[in-house]
Structure formats: C-alpha cells, structure tokens
Design a protein around this motif. Structure first.
Motif, PDB file in Angstrom:
ATOM      1  N   UNK A   1      -4.954   3.449 -13.634  1.00  0.00           N
ATOM      2  CA  UNK A   1      -5.567   4.772 -13.554  1.00  0.00           C
ATOM      3  C   UNK A   1      -4.506   5.728 -13.010  1.00  0.00           C
ATOM      4  N   UNK A   2      -4.245   6.812 -13.737  1.00  0.00           N
ATOM      5  CA  UNK A   2      -3.146   7.710 -13.400  1.00  0.00           C
ATOM      6  C   UNK A   2      -3.657   9.141 -13.341  1.00  0.00           C
ATOM      7  N   UNK A   3      -3.136   9.902 -12.370  1.00  0.00           N
ATOM      8  CA  UNK A   3      -3.458  11.327 -12.286  1.00  0.00           C
ATOM      9  C   UNK A   3      -2.228  12.136 -12.699  1.00  0.00           C
ATOM     10  N   UNK A   4      -2.408  12.949 -13.757  1.00  0.00           N
ATOM     11  CA  UNK A   4      -1.332  13.785 -14.283  1.00  0.00           C
ATOM     12  C   UNK A   4      -1.528  15.230 -13.828  1.00  0.00           C
TER      13      UNK A   4
ATOM     14  N   UNK B   1      -5.596  16.139 -14.389  1.00  0.00           N
ATOM     15  CA  UNK B   1      -6.622  15.268 -14.959  1.00  0.00           C
ATOM     16  C   UNK B   1      -6.259  13.821 -14.668  1.00  0.00           C
ATOM     17  N   UNK B   2      -7.269  12.974 -14.651  1.00  0.00           N
ATOM     18  CA  UNK B   2      -7.087  11.538 -14.433  1.00  0.00           C
ATOM     19  C   UNK B   2      -7.372  10.803 -15.739  1.00  0.00           C
ATOM     20  N   UNK B   3      -6.550   9.818 -16.055  1.00  0.00           N
ATOM     21  CA  UNK B   3      -6.696   9.069 -17.302  1.00  0.00           C
ATOM     22  C   UNK B   3      -6.453   7.591 -17.045  1.00  0.00           C
ATOM     23  N   UNK B   4      -7.113   6.774 -17.835  1.00  0.00           N
ATOM     24  CA  UNK B   4      -6.838   5.347 -17.833  1.00  0.00           C
ATOM     25  C   UNK B   4      -5.819   5.088 -18.928  1.00  0.00           C
ATOM     26  N   UNK B   5      -4.670   4.535 -18.583  1.00  0.00           N
ATOM     27  CA  UNK B   5      -3.560   4.445 -19.520  1.00  0.00           C
ATOM     28  C   UNK B   5      -3.056   3.010 -19.629  1.00  0.00           C
ATOM     29  N   UNK B   6      -2.342   2.762 -20.712  1.00  0.00           N
ATOM     30  CA  UNK B   6      -1.612   1.516 -20.912  1.00  0.00           C
ATOM     31  C   UNK B   6      -0.204   1.888 -21.349  1.00  0.00           C
ATOM     32  N   UNK B   7       0.787   1.320 -20.719  1.00  0.00           N
ATOM     33  CA  UNK B   7       2.185   1.590 -21.072  1.00  0.00           C
ATOM     34  C   UNK B   7       2.559   0.679 -22.233  1.00  0.00           C
ATOM     35  N   UNK B   8       2.887   1.273 -23.367  1.00  0.00           N
ATOM     36  CA  UNK B   8       3.236   0.497 -24.548  1.00  0.00           C
ATOM     37  C   UNK B   8       4.677   0.006 -24.497  1.00  0.00           C
ATOM     38  N   UNK B   9       5.563   0.851 -24.020  1.00  0.00           N
ATOM     39  CA  UNK B   9       6.962   0.432 -23.903  1.00  0.00           C
ATOM     40  C   UNK B   9       7.670   1.319 -22.894  1.00  0.00           C
ATOM     41  N   UNK B  10       8.389   0.666 -21.976  1.00  0.00           N
ATOM     42  CA  UNK B  10       9.279   1.362 -21.051  1.00  0.00           C
ATOM     43  C   UNK B  10      10.358   0.371 -20.638  1.00  0.00           C
TER      44      UNK B  10
ATOM     45  N   UNK C   1       4.676  18.940 -20.909  1.00  0.00           N
ATOM     46  CA  UNK C   1       5.207  18.012 -19.911  1.00  0.00           C
ATOM     47  C   UNK C   1       4.238  17.943 -18.729  1.00  0.00           C
ATOM     48  N   UNK C   2       3.970  16.732 -18.296  1.00  0.00           N
ATOM     49  CA  UNK C   2       3.109  16.532 -17.124  1.00  0.00           C
ATOM     50  C   UNK C   2       3.754  15.487 -16.224  1.00  0.00           C
ATOM     51  N   UNK C   3       3.584  15.650 -14.938  1.00  0.00           N
ATOM     52  CA  UNK C   3       4.139  14.682 -13.984  1.00  0.00           C
ATOM     53  C   UNK C   3       3.026  13.767 -13.482  1.00  0.00           C
ATOM     54  N   UNK C   4       3.409  12.533 -13.172  1.00  0.00           N
ATOM     55  CA  UNK C   4       2.459  11.586 -12.586  1.00  0.00           C
ATOM     56  C   UNK C   4       2.360  11.878 -11.096  1.00  0.00           C
ATOM     57  N   UNK C   5       1.190  12.357 -10.700  1.00  0.00           N
ATOM     58  CA  UNK C   5       0.975  12.759  -9.313  1.00  0.00           C
ATOM     59  C   UNK C   5       0.543  11.599  -8.439  1.00  0.00           C
ATOM     60  N   UNK C   6      -0.249  10.702  -9.016  1.00  0.00           N
ATOM     61  CA  UNK C   6      -0.733   9.544  -8.260  1.00  0.00           C
ATOM     62  C   UNK C   6      -1.207   8.500  -9.256  1.00  0.00           C
ATOM     63  N   UNK C   7      -1.278   7.248  -8.818  1.00  0.00           N
ATOM     64  CA  UNK C   7      -1.810   6.162  -9.643  1.00  0.00           C
ATOM     65  C   UNK C   7      -2.285   5.043  -8.742  1.00  0.00           C
ATOM     66  N   UNK C   8      -3.108   4.154  -9.291  1.00  0.00           N
ATOM     67  CA  UNK C   8      -3.711   3.123  -8.444  1.00  0.00           C
ATOM     68  C   UNK C   8      -2.897   1.842  -8.412  1.00  0.00           C
TER      69      UNK C   8
END
Length: 631
Positions: free
Chosen positions: A565-568, A518-527, A547-554
């Motif tokens: 935009x991230x694809x998990x 699935x593709x989601x629009x995300x915001x990283x709160x803390x890393x 658990x899901x891996x990040x397959x691609x992102x813009x």
C-alpha cells in the motif's frame, strides 16, 4: 492474470515454458503461480466441450440465464401468449449484448445440438424474424452446421438492433505491438477496403503528422473505425460504388462501430502508448507481431501492459506473405509458449475457419482466458475475411450500460483552438451521457486548473468521429466545443493554454474536488534494485500523466514482485481522481501497476501507514498458495 505473470513479461523472465535465453523465475514464485489454475490440458479439454466444432464432444455448455446468447430448440407456430414472451426474452438478450444477441436455433437448453429438419428450420427462422421486427431489429444467419440427428441442421443467428432508431453498438480496440509490425497498415486496409502495395500505402490514412509520413512510424494516438450493418457487411466502402462512403454515411448505415485506437510501437514513444491504453479506456487489445520478426521485447512489454490493465486481447500475426515457412512456424510457436506459460496462463486458439471465429467471440470478455490468433497478409488479403467476421461479432463491454446511468465524467486527452468555433476539447466519455437541447448543451465544470479549481463552461456542440451529433454517452470518444460562463469578465475568458491533458468535464452535482495525494495498492512489475520513500515515477491514471513521489508505504522497501500500500503525492499540480481507477507507474525500465484505494483531499487526516514485517511477494490463503492480483 497474476501480477507475477505481468512482471515476467515486462522483464523477459519466464516459467517452465517461457521464451529461451530468459532469466528463470524464482522457484517460490513459479511454484505459487503454477497452482493458480488447474492443469492446462484439463482446461483445454473443458474448453473443447463448449464447442460443437470439436469432433470428440458435440455438446455445448448449458444455457446461461445472463448474457446475450439464447438457445432455442424450435420456434414453430408459437401461440400469441408465447410469442409475446419470446419477444420480451429477445429484448432482454439484446439489452444484455448492448444492442445485439446470438440465437442458437436447434439447440436444447442443456446445450444438446439436436438440429431441425428443413421445414422446421424455415418456420423457426420466420418466427425469429417476426420477433426481431417487433423490437426494430433484424436477423442474419452467420453459420449453419449439422445437428446430432441425421438430416437435421442447427443455425447461429445474429440479431442486431436497426441503426435508424437505435444508437450504434460500439467496441473499442487498442492496436499495439512492436514497431514495423503493420499496425497502421492493417487499420488502413480494414477501414479503406484497399490492400496495401507493400510499401506503406494503406497506413497513410492513419498518420496525423508529417514526420510520421516521412519515417512510416506512428508517434501519436489516432483513431479510425469501421462500421458494420445488420448483415455483417462493412459500410465504409462498397464494391459497387466508385467512391468511399463519407463518415456521415457510414454512421447512418452502421448498426455497429468498431473503433481502432492506433498506438505507437517504438520504444521511444512508450509513454504515449501507456497514455493511450490508460486514457482511451479500450474494451479490447489487438496485439500485432510480424511473422518475419518474431516476438520482440516491445511485444512482451505491450502484452504485459495489456495483462496489467486486465484487457481481453487477441493476436494478429501479419506479413505472412513475407515470412519463410520455418520462421513463421517459429513465431507462432514462440507466442504460444508465452501465452501458455505458468506466468500468463492463457489459452491460444488458432483461427482456421468461420466456426472457430464464432466459438471465440462467444467467450470474449473481461476475465476470458482464450486468446484467438489470426494470420493475415495486408498485401494478398489472406486471413482478412476471418478477422472482419471476428470484429463484427466482437461483443461490446457490458459495463458501459451501467456507466451511462451515472453522472457525466469526460476525461480530456487533447485540446484545440478552432477558428470560428473557439475552444474544442477531445476525450472519452467515461460516465453518464450528454445531449444538446435546442442546439445548446448543459453547463459543466471544467478542471482542475493548476490551483485545483473548477470553472463553469457550457457545451456549444458535440462531435464524434468528426461528425456533429446531438448526444454521446459513456464508452464513446467525442469532442466538445465549450465556452466559459460566469458573472465576471474574467470568468468568461477561456484560452487554450488554460486547458491541459488530464483535466475533466463533470456534472456540477458531482461536486468534484482536486487532490495532490492518493493511496493505491500497487505491485512492482520490474525494478533493478529497491524503491524507497521519495522515489518519483510518472503515474498514469486515465488521462492523468504526472510525476508523483512516494510519500509513505506500509513496507520499508519495494522490490520486483512486491505488493504494498503506497501513498503518492503529485509534484506539480492537483488532479481529479476517483477510487477504483487503475494506475500504471513507470520510470525508465521500472514499471508497476495498481489501483487507487483512497483519494486524500486537503484537510483529511492522514496518519503513518502500518508497517508490514518483511517484504510481501505473495499472498497466502489458507490451504493454498495463490498470487493475489492487484486488479
């Protein structure tokens, strides 16, 4: 709520008014956040104009054509034609409030509280009572105050549908806060009607496991509830009865139910708390902190999760009988500073009397900036009447009425093997409704299994609040006894190990499909550093936790504050997801939030995402910088 504000709460960073000893926010982020809303002082002045209680401004805001609040200057001897129109109007207001409405008698449509003399007031209340009787409802006066004319009064009247022929109004409240802040104790006091002895007597009713009783800490998700009748009296117990009411008696006598979702406070059980917040889909969040403990890191963590999920919330400060006056004052000052900070932009509102309770409940709902703050003691009972009144008047989420008209979707958060009954699945009805006809329920699809398949099951029985019922609808927690149906012998086999948390029961007409991607629009709160492709967090999407891996992102990299935009892709088995579902992803101290924009099924064309230049932290709109929130 801004995404940057949520990040600051998660990490301990702050704006100009945040907590001490914290890392300052980057200047460009803080500057942009400060422009999101007008000056706090101006907003507070506007807020005071909504309330008659404020001495400098006795004008209410103009009546809204939508919602469940109605102004009436007077209702004296209406003609039959007008009486019929008034009844239709009351029915509309009650429907808007999911079964209840608030009438302001003695107030003009423009919000001027003229008030009425005693004779006019009695006649208006008599008319209001007749109107309510026409639609099987009752009225209850919740507050009386002086009008602008001398010798005149205005009254606030709660109109609520009778429980005998109408389904109860239900509000769902998630109870969160730092460990040892008194969450389970407060729920026990409210639901049992007995004060705590100071050594944890009241909290015993909320625990599900022996180890919780042994160490006094909640380690699972449990639910308790209190019922209110049309007069606002708690139906769980009675001062004239020698025994508490049974659950069936409470549901029968109650016109409104407030369900408490008791969640964990210890950092060790944070994943369970996140699962409870995303999976049980609460209407509100009750954030608790001990007056003698102050604002702890987990308090900020839970507040950040609440803001990320866009839940309206209120604060309850407990143990005021234990805290020294200076410590209690510092705790209140600290939480106020956090709420007022440029990162959060909320307006704390100290509850002092009945009128302040009513003023706050009028404004509660998604998008509100008001945060009521209560101070209570579970040992002495101080502050509890105001909290009970607030819970009685707390409106239910309006979106549930729309969701009930859709096809059934039931998200499973637990499964049991009950002797003599078989498989029982528990969870939350998110869409639609389900009813038994001649003791049998409909045939639904259960899944997805590890291969992504759905199988047919039939509902044999329905329970809610541990009581058998004939029907449930969206916005309610329930448990279903189910059995497998099918032509083959293998199709009729259903064991407990075949069902897991995150599976769903759906109407066959939905034609559900499982997905791994699935593709989601995300915001990283803390890393602490950067996130690249291949990163594997735990994704929470309602009752799904995998658990899901990040397959691609813009974008090439994700850092704290980055939106992308991230694809998990799920690592273990497919899940059932829908567009628009909010998600929270975490891994250690790393946290992020987002919303699903596309569900990608097997065979769908998926191309590489278009890369953005640089790292996008803020979204600039023409003429004004503004933080673009994900939700």
């Amino acid at each position: 709520m801004t995404s940057t504000g949520t990040h600051a709460l998660m990490t301990g960073t702050r704006g100009p008014q945040g907590p001490e000893n914290a890392t300052p926010v980057k200047p460009n982020v803080a500057q942009a956040v400060a422009t999101v809303d007008d000056n706090m002082e101006v907003v507070m002045n506007d807020l005071s104009c909504m309330f008659v209680a404020d001495g400098s401004c006795d004008q209410l805001e103009q009546e809204d054509d939508e919602g469940n609040i109605e102004y009436k200057l007077k209702l004296v001897d209406p003609t039959p034609e007008r009486f019929d129109r008034l009844v239709s109007q009351m029915k509309f207001r009650i429907d808007e409030g999911q079964g209840e409405a608030l009438y302001e008698i003695g107030v003009a449509d423009d919000g001027t509280p003229y008030g009425l003399d005693e004779a006019q007031l009695d006649a208006s209340l008599a008319t209001l009572r007749r109107m309510a009787a026409e639609i099987d409802a009752q009225i209850h006066i919740v507050h009386v105050k002086a009008g602008t004319k001398e010798g005149h009064s205005m009254v606030e009247v709660l109109v609520r549908a009778n429980p005998s022929t109408n389904a109860q109004i239900e509000a769902r409240v998630a109870v969160i806060g730092n460990v040892d802040s008194g969450k389970s104790t407060l729920i026990g006091v409210l639901s049992r009607g007995q004060l705590d002895n100071g050594r944890g007597l009241a909290r015993q009713a909320c625990f599900r496991h022996q180890h919780e009783i042994d160490n006094g800490r909640t380690a699972s998700v449990s639910q308790q509830f209190i019922g209110f009748n049309n007069e606002g009296t708690v139906t769980n117990y009675s001062s004239t009865s020698i025994r508490p009411s049974t659950t069936q008696e409470v549901l029968k006598k109650s016109s409104k139910i407030v369900t408490f979702i008791d969640l964990c406070g210890h950092e060790r059980y944070l994943k369970t708390t996140v699962f409870g917040l995303t999976g049980t889909i609460p209407d509100y969040s009750m954030i608790m902190l001990g007056a003698n403990m102050g604002v702890q890191r987990m308090t900020r963590e839970h507040l950040g999760l609440t803001l990320a999920l866009r839940l309206p919330f209120f604060i309850v400060i407990t143990k005021i009988d234990l805290a020294p006056p200076n410590v209690r004052k510092e705790t209140i000052s600290r939480i106020k500073r956090i709420l007022k900070s440029a990162n959060v932009r909320k307006m704390p509102y100290m509850i002092k009397d009945e009128e302040s309770v009513i003023n706050c409940t009028k404004q509660m709902g998604e998008g509100t900036r008001i945060v009521p703050i209560f101070q209570v003691s579970n040992v002495t009972g101080e502050g509890l009447p105001a909290l009970r009144m607030f819970l009685n008047l707390l409106p239910s989420k309006r979106e549930w009425a729309t969701m009930r008209k859709e096809k059934l979707e039931f998200y499973i958060d637990d499964v049991f093997q009950v002797p003599g009954v078989g498989i029982v699945v528990a969870g939350t009805v998110v869409k639609g409704h389900i009813a038994l006809v001649k003791g049998q329920g409909p045939t639904l699809l259960l899944g997805p299994d590890s291969a992504g398949n759905f199988r047919k099951v039939q509902v044999k029985g329905i329970h809610t609040k541990s009581v058998p019922v004939a029907a449930v609808h969206a916005g309610q927690s329930a448990s279903f006894a189910v059995k497998a149906v099918g032509a083959g012998k293998g199709d009729r086999l259903l064991k407990r190990h075949m069902i897991r948390k995150g599976m769903v029961l759906v109407d066959p007409s939905v034609e559900p499909r499982a997905t791994r991607c699935f593709a989601a629009e995300v915001i990283v709160l803390h890393h602490p550093t950067t996130i690249k492709r291949g990163y594997q967090p735990v994704v929470h999407a309602r009752t799904v936790r995998q658990v899901a891996s990040i397959e691609d992102m813009n974008t090439e990299l994700l850092r704290t504050g980055t939106r992308a935009r991230v694809r998990f892709r799920f690592r273990h088995y497919p899940e059932y997801l829908t567009v628009g579902t909010p998600i929270v992803f975490r891994e250690g101290r790393t946290k992020g939030m987002g919303v699903i924009k596309r569900v990608i099924h097997e065979g769908d064309h998926v191309g590489p995402m278009n890369r953005k230049k640089g790292v996008q932290v803020l979204h600039e709109v023409q003429g004004k910088k503004k933080v673009d929130a994900v939700f």
